[in-house]
Every structure is written in C-alpha cells, then in structure tokens.
Design a protein around this motif. Structure first.
Motif, PDB file in Angstrom:
ATOM      1  N   ALA A  44      20.885  78.152  58.504  1.00  0.00           N
ATOM      2  CA  ALA A  44      19.676  78.963  58.351  1.00  0.00           C
ATOM      3  C   ALA A  44      19.036  79.245  59.706  1.00  0.00           C
ATOM      4  O   ALA A  44      18.540  80.360  59.939  1.00  0.00           O
ATOM      5  CB  ALA A  44      18.683  78.250  57.434  1.00  0.00           C
ATOM      6  N   GLU A  45      19.063  78.292  60.613  1.00  0.00           N
ATOM      7  CA  GLU A  45      18.511  78.510  61.958  1.00  0.00           C
ATOM      8  C   GLU A  45      19.281  79.604  62.686  1.00  0.00           C
ATOM      9  O   GLU A  45      18.684  80.435  63.379  1.00  0.00           O
ATOM     10  CB  GLU A  45      18.551  77.223  62.776  1.00  0.00           C
ATOM     11  CG  GLU A  45      17.467  76.239  62.410  1.00  0.00           C
ATOM     12  CD  GLU A  45      17.511  74.988  63.280  1.00  0.00           C
ATOM     13  OE1 GLU A  45      18.033  75.049  64.416  1.00  0.00           O
ATOM     14  OE2 GLU A  45      17.016  73.952  62.814  1.00  0.00           O
ATOM     15  N   LEU A  46      20.616  79.623  62.539  1.00  0.00           N
ATOM     16  CA  LEU A  46      21.420  80.663  63.179  1.00  0.00           C
ATOM     17  C   LEU A  46      21.061  82.044  62.629  1.00  0.00           C
ATOM     18  O   LEU A  46      20.911  83.004  63.381  1.00  0.00           O
ATOM     19  CB  LEU A  46      22.911  80.390  62.961  1.00  0.00           C
ATOM     20  CG  LEU A  46      23.502  79.198  63.693  1.00  0.00           C
ATOM     21  CD1 LEU A  46      24.945  78.956  63.242  1.00  0.00           C
ATOM     22  CD2 LEU A  46      23.445  79.406  65.194  1.00  0.00           C
ATOM     23  N   VAL A  47      20.933  82.146  61.323  1.00  0.00           N
ATOM     24  CA  VAL A  47      20.591  83.426  60.703  1.00  0.00           C
ATOM     25  C   VAL A  47      19.190  83.848  61.125  1.00  0.00           C
ATOM     26  O   VAL A  47      18.956  85.005  61.479  1.00  0.00           O
ATOM     27  CB  VAL A  47      20.699  83.332  59.160  1.00  0.00           C
ATOM     28  CG1 VAL A  47      20.144  84.571  58.496  1.00  0.00           C
ATOM     29  CG2 VAL A  47      22.142  83.102  58.749  1.00  0.00           C
ATOM     30  N   GLU A  48      18.256  82.919  61.098  1.00  0.00           N
ATOM     31  CA  GLU A  48      16.877  83.223  61.447  1.00  0.00           C
ATOM     32  C   GLU A  48      16.738  83.646  62.913  1.00  0.00           C
ATOM     33  O   GLU A  48      15.900  84.492  63.248  1.00  0.00           O
ATOM     34  CB  GLU A  48      15.998  82.003  61.176  1.00  0.00           C
ATOM     35  CG  GLU A  48      14.526  82.272  61.305  1.00  0.00           C
ATOM     36  CD  GLU A  48      13.699  81.051  60.952  1.00  0.00           C
ATOM     37  OE1 GLU A  48      13.921  79.978  61.556  1.00  0.00           O
ATOM     38  OE2 GLU A  48      12.836  81.154  60.080  1.00  0.00           O
ATOM     39  N   ALA A  49      17.569  83.115  63.787  1.00  0.00           N
ATOM     40  CA  ALA A  49      17.475  83.412  65.215  1.00  0.00           C
ATOM     41  C   ALA A  49      18.141  84.736  65.589  1.00  0.00           C
ATOM     42  O   ALA A  49      17.932  85.235  66.690  1.00  0.00           O
ATOM     43  CB  ALA A  49      18.109  82.282  66.023  1.00  0.00           C
ATOM     44  N   PHE A  50      18.930  85.315  64.675  1.00  0.00           N
ATOM     45  CA  PHE A  50      19.639  86.560  64.981  1.00  0.00           C
ATOM     46  C   PHE A  50      18.634  87.698  65.053  1.00  0.00           C
ATOM     47  O   PHE A  50      17.904  87.957  64.107  1.00  0.00           O
ATOM     48  CB  PHE A  50      20.689  86.847  63.904  1.00  0.00           C
ATOM     49  CG  PHE A  50      21.604  87.971  64.275  1.00  0.00           C
ATOM     50  CD1 PHE A  50      22.691  87.750  65.086  1.00  0.00           C
ATOM     51  CD2 PHE A  50      21.359  89.254  63.809  1.00  0.00           C
ATOM     52  CE1 PHE A  50      23.538  88.785  65.429  1.00  0.00           C
ATOM     53  CE2 PHE A  50      22.196  90.301  64.142  1.00  0.00           C
ATOM     54  CZ  PHE A  50      23.294  90.065  64.954  1.00  0.00           C
ATOM     55  N   PRO A  51      18.593  88.397  66.191  1.00  0.00           N
ATOM     56  CA  PRO A  51      17.602  89.460  66.356  1.00  0.00           C
ATOM     57  C   PRO A  51      17.968  90.713  65.554  1.00  0.00           C
ATOM     58  O   PRO A  51      19.108  91.159  65.566  1.00  0.00           O
ATOM     59  CB  PRO A  51      17.638  89.749  67.853  1.00  0.00           C
ATOM     60  CG  PRO A  51      19.007  89.350  68.286  1.00  0.00           C
ATOM     61  CD  PRO A  51      19.424  88.218  67.383  1.00  0.00           C
TER      62      PRO A  51
END
Length: 64
Positions: A44-51
């Motif tokens: 979820a952190e990876l998805v959330e960090a994707f601009p």
C-alpha cells in the motif's frame, strides 16, 4: 498543515479488526496474520507513493 500518521501496528490492527468483526484469531495464527498485514502495508505504501497527475482519469470499469 501536513498530518503525520502514527506508525502502523499490525498487532493492534489485527486485534481491533477481529473484535469489530466478531472473530477469534487462534494465538498460533497471530504471527502469520500480522506478517501478511505488514506485507500488505508495504504494498500500500508503494501504491500511495506513486505520483499521479490531477488530470489522470480513473480507468473505465468493464464487466464480463
């Protein structure tokens, strides 16, 4: 003003979610459940960090 979230605590989350759902988690399964919650939180952190630009539209929904 930027809000910072408290650190994610999968043990507390599992206990709270189980209680809210009326579930009992066998103590032998607590470690595997929380390990999976850690993996999901990292994803979820990876998805959330994707601009994404504000102009991006959501993909249409297709049903078979």
């Amino acid at each position: 003003m930027s809000e910072t979230r408290p650190p994610y605590d999968p043990e507390s989350y599992a206990a709270t979610a189980a209680a809210l759902l009326g579930l009992t988690i066998d103590p032998a399964w607590i470690a595997p459940v929380t390990a999976n919650l850690r993996v999901l939180a990292a994803a979820a952190e990876l998805v959330e960090a994707f601009p994404l630009a504000d102009e991006i539209d959501a993909a249409p929904r297709f049903e078979a």
